[in-house]
Design a protein around this motif. Structure first.
Motif, PDB file in Angstrom:
ATOM      1  N   THR A  55       0.844  -1.200   0.000  1.00  0.00           N
ATOM      2  CA  THR A  55       0.000   0.000   0.000  1.00  0.00           C
ATOM      3  C   THR A  55       0.879   1.249   0.000  1.00  0.00           C
ATOM      4  OG1 THR A  55      -0.133   0.288   2.408  1.00  0.00           O
ATOM      5  CG2 THR A  55      -1.668  -1.272   1.394  1.00  0.00           C
ATOM      6  N   SER A  57       0.368   5.631   0.523  1.00  0.00           N
ATOM      7  CA  SER A  57      -0.582   6.659   0.923  1.00  0.00           C
ATOM      8  C   SER A  57       0.146   7.961   1.189  1.00  0.00           C
ATOM      9  CB  SER A  57      -1.338   6.216   2.178  1.00  0.00           C
ATOM     10  OG  SER A  57      -2.151   7.256   2.673  1.00  0.00           O
ATOM     11  N   VAL A  61       0.954   5.959   7.971  1.00  0.00           N
ATOM     12  CA  VAL A  61       0.465   4.589   8.119  1.00  0.00           C
ATOM     13  C   VAL A  61       0.031   4.361   9.561  1.00  0.00           C
ATOM     14  CG1 VAL A  61       1.086   2.151   8.013  1.00  0.00           C
ATOM     15  CG2 VAL A  61       1.911   3.726   6.251  1.00  0.00           C
ATOM     16  N   TYR A  66      -5.462  -0.022  10.294  1.00  0.00           N
ATOM     17  CA  TYR A  66      -5.498  -0.999   9.203  1.00  0.00           C
ATOM     18  C   TYR A  66      -5.957  -2.365   9.739  1.00  0.00           C
ATOM     19  CZ  TYR A  66      -2.838   2.149   6.109  1.00  0.00           C
ATOM     20  OH  TYR A  66      -2.426   3.199   5.325  1.00  0.00           O
ATOM     21  N   ARG A  67      -5.382  -2.762  10.856  1.00  0.00           N
ATOM     22  CA  ARG A  67      -5.722  -4.070  11.423  1.00  0.00           C
ATOM     23  C   ARG A  67      -7.193  -4.106  11.849  1.00  0.00           C
ATOM     24  NH1 ARG A  67      -2.399  -7.924  12.957  1.00  0.00           N
ATOM     25  NH2 ARG A  67      -0.594  -6.515  12.925  1.00  0.00           N
ATOM     26  N   ILE A  80       0.971  -6.783   9.311  1.00  0.00           N
ATOM     27  CA  ILE A  80       1.017  -5.430   8.755  1.00  0.00           C
ATOM     28  C   ILE A  80       2.290  -4.749   9.257  1.00  0.00           C
ATOM     29  CG2 ILE A  80      -0.163  -3.221   8.537  1.00  0.00           C
ATOM     30  CD1 ILE A  80      -2.764  -4.651   9.274  1.00  0.00           C
ATOM     31  N   GLU A  82       5.042  -1.342   8.465  1.00  0.00           N
ATOM     32  CA  GLU A  82       5.339  -0.122   7.716  1.00  0.00           C
ATOM     33  C   GLU A  82       6.738  -0.229   7.132  1.00  0.00           C
ATOM     34  OE1 GLU A  82       5.224   4.758   8.208  1.00  0.00           O
ATOM     35  OE2 GLU A  82       4.841   3.451   9.937  1.00  0.00           O
ATOM     36  N   ILE A  97       1.074  -5.547   3.700  1.00  0.00           N
ATOM     37  CA  ILE A  97       0.032  -6.305   4.393  1.00  0.00           C
ATOM     38  C   ILE A  97       0.055  -7.728   3.865  1.00  0.00           C
ATOM     39  CG2 ILE A  97      -2.449  -6.505   4.854  1.00  0.00           C
ATOM     40  CD1 ILE A  97      -2.642  -3.484   4.407  1.00  0.00           C
ATOM     41  N   GLU A 117      -9.052  -4.320   0.129  1.00  0.00           N
ATOM     42  CA  GLU A 117      -8.668  -2.994  -0.366  1.00  0.00           C
ATOM     43  C   GLU A 117      -9.763  -1.952  -0.090  1.00  0.00           C
ATOM     44  OE1 GLU A 117      -7.836  -3.646  -4.453  1.00  0.00           O
ATOM     45  OE2 GLU A 117      -5.824  -4.469  -4.099  1.00  0.00           O
ATOM     46  N   LEU A 120      -9.620  -0.969   3.562  1.00  0.00           N
ATOM     47  CA  LEU A 120      -8.498  -0.073   3.851  1.00  0.00           C
ATOM     48  C   LEU A 120      -8.752   1.331   3.310  1.00  0.00           C
ATOM     49  CD1 LEU A 120      -5.584  -2.554   3.071  1.00  0.00           C
ATOM     50  CD2 LEU A 120      -6.254  -1.707   5.318  1.00  0.00           C
ATOM     51  N   ASP A 124      -8.418   5.141   4.886  1.00  0.00           N
ATOM     52  CA  ASP A 124      -7.583   6.187   4.281  1.00  0.00           C
ATOM     53  C   ASP A 124      -7.940   6.284   2.803  1.00  0.00           C
ATOM     54  OD1 ASP A 124      -5.682   7.907   3.364  1.00  0.00           O
ATOM     55  OD2 ASP A 124      -3.948   6.761   4.082  1.00  0.00           O
ATOM     56  N   ILE A 127      -5.235   5.968  -0.041  1.00  0.00           N
ATOM     57  CA  ILE A 127      -4.412   4.768  -0.149  1.00  0.00           C
ATOM     58  C   ILE A 127      -4.527   4.149  -1.537  1.00  0.00           C
ATOM     59  CG2 ILE A 127      -6.130   3.069   0.617  1.00  0.00           C
ATOM     60  CD1 ILE A 127      -3.923   1.822   2.361  1.00  0.00           C
TER      61      ILE A 127
END
Length: 322
Positions: A55, A57, A61, A66-67, A80, A82, A97, A117, A120, A124, A127
């Motif tokens: 991903t 963005s 992050v 996200y989780r 997940i 970064e 991810i 997707e 997510l 955001d 993203i």
């Protein structure tokens, strides 16, 4: 005044109950093998296969967000992380991810990827998903064999080093202790079904290095004392050597454990398996360096006088300083 965790001189009998400690170690190793066979290991994505979504963005992050977005989808093991890179600009935030393969499929289905997707993007809107890669069970199987070969290769290299540095009896004792540490650690992972992935393999290799370090320190003192006290019974020389290095063993293991326990408590889920493996491995490795490696050497016997020529393989390099 100095804080003393261990007195300057100790005379503890570490081999008084050697039959009990040897029997307990043997039973724990057998139990670990049975647990792995019966319960199996809770393999992570590295060994089970799955799909990796990259991903990007413009916003930062948020791993927790996200989780939380993916949790209602019940995808099983989701990792997940970064990604940091000096070449990234301030508006480029990247995450990886990883989603495990779903039951009955070699990889995550396109429908699940699309749903993930969308979830997510709800968190955001900026993203994007520049790449999606899948790892099938065939590649995962190759990783398992590579991991096994890595552990066996490291153990073999240690065996050769100890053989050249000391004697073959020392090498056998060291390798038995190392296999004892690995087997019991893997058994604990099977018992509690802790996720087993490549990070844990890295932890096992770290355990091998740490355990052999402590074992070599005691072995080196033992060899010096065998030359110094030629008429003292072998078991007494071993006790003396362990007592003389006890302060170093406790301080080294203790300070390392302080940092590891902090990581275990505060490090989060991503590195928990790794830190747990190393933490448990250091405890069991400290135990095995005294109660396993030395018991094996005591059982096999050892050369007492290195001033006499001995062409037996494994002793011709005994006087080399490394």
């Amino acid at each position: 005044m100095r804080l003393k965790l261990v007195p300057d001189e100790t005379n503890w009998d570490f081999f008084k109950h050697r039959k009990i400690t040897s029997g307990a170690s043997f039973l724990m190793c057998i139990a670990s093998v049975i647990l792995v066979i019966v319960m199996g290991l809770n393999f992570g994505i590295d060994f089970k296969g799955g799909t990796t979504i990259r991903t990007e963005s413009t916003g930062s992050v948020d791993v927790g967000a996200y989780r939380a977005a993916l949790e209602p989808m019940d995808l099983g093991d989701v990792s997940i992380t970064e990604v940091f890179d000096p070449s990234f600009g301030p508006d480029k935030n990247v995450a990886m991810i990883r989603i495990q393969a779903q039951d009955g499929y070699e990889a995550v289905t396109p429908e699940i990827i699309t749903a993930a997707e969308a979830a997510l993007q709800a968190v955001d809107p900026s993203i994007t998903f520049p790449s999606v890669e899948s790892v099938g069970p065939k590649v995962s199987g190759e990783l398992i064999w590579s991991a096994i070969l890595a552990v066996l290769g490291a153990t073999g290299a240690i065996l050769v080093y100890i053989w050249l540095r000391f004697e073959w009896q020392f090498a056998v004792g060291a390798v038995v202790a190392l296999m004892h540490d690995v087997l019991i650690t893997v058994g604990v992972f099977a018992l509690f079904q802790i996720k087993f992935d490549l990070a844990v393999i890295a932890a096992l290799l770290t355990i091998l290095g740490y355990s052999i370090n402590d074992t070599v320190v005691v072995f080196d003192r033992l060899r010096e004392n065998l030359v110094k006290y030629k008429t003292m019974p072998l078991i007494e020389v071993m006790n003396l050597s362990v007592n003389e290095t006890l302060s170093r063993t406790i301080l080294t293991s203790g300070t390392t454990l302080i940092a590891l326990i902090a990581l275990l408590a505060l490090g989060g889920d991503v590195i928990r398996g790794f830190t747990f493996a190393i933490t448990f491995g250091i405890v069991i490795g400290t135990y095995s360096s005294v109660y396993v490696a030395k018991n094996v050497v005591l059982w096999l016997g050892v050369k007492r006088d290195w001033t006499k020529k001995d062409d037996t393989p494994g002793t011709q390099f005994s006087n080399i300083d490394a």
